[in-house]
Scaffold this motif. Structure first.
Motif: not given
Lengths: 164, 420
Positions: A148-151, A158-160, B47-48, B149-150
């Motif tokens: 999580l921190i790395a992202d 989540l976006a990734k 949204k982000a 979202l999930t």
């Protein structure tokens, strides 16, 4: 990740109503929230704290409400990390999710005096109190939290990945 | 090794046979919740993360209950953002002024949370639904945005504390007294990260309202969740309300507990939490004369019909003391209407109390009863932190509806026996 800065010391059971009173929750603007951070027990804290400082606290830091405005307010004062003996669980999640590093370290929190310079090395897993020449180990984080921190927090993660 | 009901619910929602305390799991969420303070940030996070559609428009509740009816322009803008999102996403369980009540009162009332569920809410008192035999816990807005979202959340399986209440409830002693007494015993960090399982003969006789009150304040001991076994009382409450199937889980007899505590409550007295911590407990009879300026009866802790009945039983044919402001806030429109039909509202108004539309209002110092410097309130709410109900120099004393109502009559913190 290395964080080095001057410390501000607080006690046990610092609740989220102290960190940011609910009467200011009619906005989620970080700058506005930061202005009122800790004002119930230390008026003017937000003005005194400077960019790169570190907050030290006792047990159960962040207890009470689930308001994410609390870590947001702390982060927006310029505080770069919180070191405490223990954290309330919702605050712990929130801080990670919004990218405010927090570290559980009984020894460092106990011995640090206000104004001491601390150096936190998250990769090496240690805290140095440069003023008092002390060294403390930090317990390692679960793999998932490291990811999580790395992202860069939960949302970029989540976006990734599209999911957890 | 057996499992606790909390572990069984978590295992089932993670698709696992067995889970152990400390294990990180990814669990499916049955109901996600946010309010007018936490939803705007959750929507921003949603949204982000490039969220286009929520995971299930029937599994999200958005409840505008904290600063409503809106107290100022910024809070009106926050509600407007949530309203717009709810419309765009066709959120089925969106509650606005007129039908809204306090989130943790209306979700059970409408049958939206059920036994065996995992309920995740962007509100720390989401733990309330443990009264129904559900696993429910509070999170922040970003976590909630991710759930919207999930439909999933990561959780660490908590170790459990078993709390056994023996004996019978003495007169004037309520679920509120039991939970305050327990927090006083465990401390505000005594159950940090843990699950509190409430059981014993006294719990079996406790009403659903009393159980909601107890589960509600599990967070005040630092707990991740509070939970009750499902019994006939639960089913009587749930059956007429449920609109989807639900599952009943029971703790195994060989389940592992970090700590087991037994309380004999036969001689327990009504208690009060003194400023500024919910674990600063004293029996009402031991606190001496503490004069008060305000009484608040309501909130997600004590805003249900039984709570108003308790207050009305004390306030009937009595008058609120001169110089005391007594504010009664029914937790939902249904509670309000039922209180009206049963003549409770009349009792409150004749006693000189103000009755408000449902709102969280003064509990968090939002509106509808904010305190000035040096003022003291007796409140049936859940927190008495510094500045919680207003000015940092004001004080909040937490108590049951009985004690709050009695104190309104005498103008000082009082045992109901003083006036009844």
């Amino acid at each position: 990740m290395i964080i080095e800065g001057k410390t501000w010391k607080f006690g046990d059971n610092i609740d989220t109503d102290i960190i940011i009173p609910a009467r200011y929750l009619n906005t989620s603007d970080p700058k506005e929230l930061a202005r009122h951070c800790m004002e119930g027990i230390r008026p003017g804290f937000a003005q005194e704290a400077s960019e790169g400082d570190i907050m030290i606290a006792g047990r159960n830091f962040g207890c009470g409400s689930s308001r994410e405005h609390a870590p947001i307010a702390i982060k927006a004062t310029g505080i770069k990390a919180v070191v405490a003996k223990s954290f309330a669980r919702i605050f712990y999640r929130n801080a990670f999710n919004i990218g405010l590093p927090i570290v559980e370290c009984e020894g460092a929190a106990e011995t640090a005096k206000e104004g001491d310079i601390l150096k936190i090395d998250l990769d090496k897993g240690e805290i140095l109190n440069l003023t008092q020449n002390l060294k403390f180990k930090i317990p390692p984080l679960p793999e998932f939290m490291k990811e999580l921190i790395a992202d860069g927090g939960l949302i970029p993660h989540l976006a990734k990945k599209g999911s957890y | 090794m057996g499992m606790t009901m909390t572990e069984k619910i978590l295992a089932a929602h993670a698709g696992l046979e067995q889970v152990k305390p400390g294990q990180l799991i990814k669990a499916k969420v049955d109901m996600a919740l946010a309010n007018d303070i936490t939803a705007p940030l959750a929507i921003k996070a949603f949204k982000a993360a490039d969220g286009k559609k929520v995971f299930d428009k029937e599994r999200i509740a958005l409840v505008l209950d904290h600063f409503t009816p809106n107290k100022d322009i910024p809070s009106a803008i926050q509600c407007q953002e949530v309203r717009l999102f709810a419309r765009q996403q066709e959120i089925v369980h969106f509650y606005d002024v007129g039908e809204v009540g306090i989130e943790h009162v209306i979700l059970p009332e409408k049958g939206l949370v059920l036994p065996g569920d995992i309920v995740i809410g962007a509100d720390s008192h989401t733990c309330t639904y443990g009264a129904l035999g559900a696993f429910s816990t509070g999170v922040g807005s970003t976590d909630l945005g991710a759930v919207m979202l999930t439909g999933e959340i990561w959780l660490k399986v908590p170790p459990s504390i078993k709390l056994i209440y023996k004996g019978t409830l003495p007169k004037w002693v309520t679920g509120k007294d039991l939970i305050l007494y327990t927090i006083g015993d465990l401390s505000v960090e005594g159950a940090l990260y843990k699950s509190m399982e409430f059981c014993g003969e006294a719990i079996r006789t406790l009403s659903m309202e009393g159980r909601f009150t107890m589960a509600n304040m599990a967070i005040e001991a630092g707990a991740k969740n509070g939970i009750f076994a499902v019994d006939e009382k639960t089913l009587d409450y749930v059956k007429p309300r449920a609109q989807r199937p639900y599952q009943i889980y029971e703790s195994d007899s060989d389940a592992e507990y970090l700590l087991i505590k037994e309380y004999d409550i036969t001689h327990l007295e009504p208690v009060v939490a003194l400023p500024h911590s919910p674990d600063n407990i004293k029996a009402v009879s031991e606190i001496g004369e503490i004069k008060i300026d305000q009484v608040v009866i309501g909130s997600c802790t004590n805003g249900r019909l039984e709570d108003l009945k308790m207050a009305a039983a004390v306030l009937k044919n009595q008058k609120v003391a001169k110089g005391v402001r007594c504010i009664v806030i029914p937790g939902s429109q249904q509670v309000y209407l039922e209180a009206l039909k049963q003549g409770l509202i009349e009792i409150f108004i004749e006693a000189g109390a103000a009755v408000s539309t449902p709102t969280c209002g003064p509990c968090l110092g939002g509106h509808m009863g904010v305190l000035a410097p040096k003022e003291r309130a007796v409140s049936t709410t859940n927190r008495n932190f510094i500045g919680r109900m207003g000015h940092p120099e004001s004080e909040v004393y937490l108590a049951s509806p009985y004690v709050a109502a009695a104190s309104a009559i005498t103008g000082k913190i009082s045992h109901p026996e003083e006036v009844c």
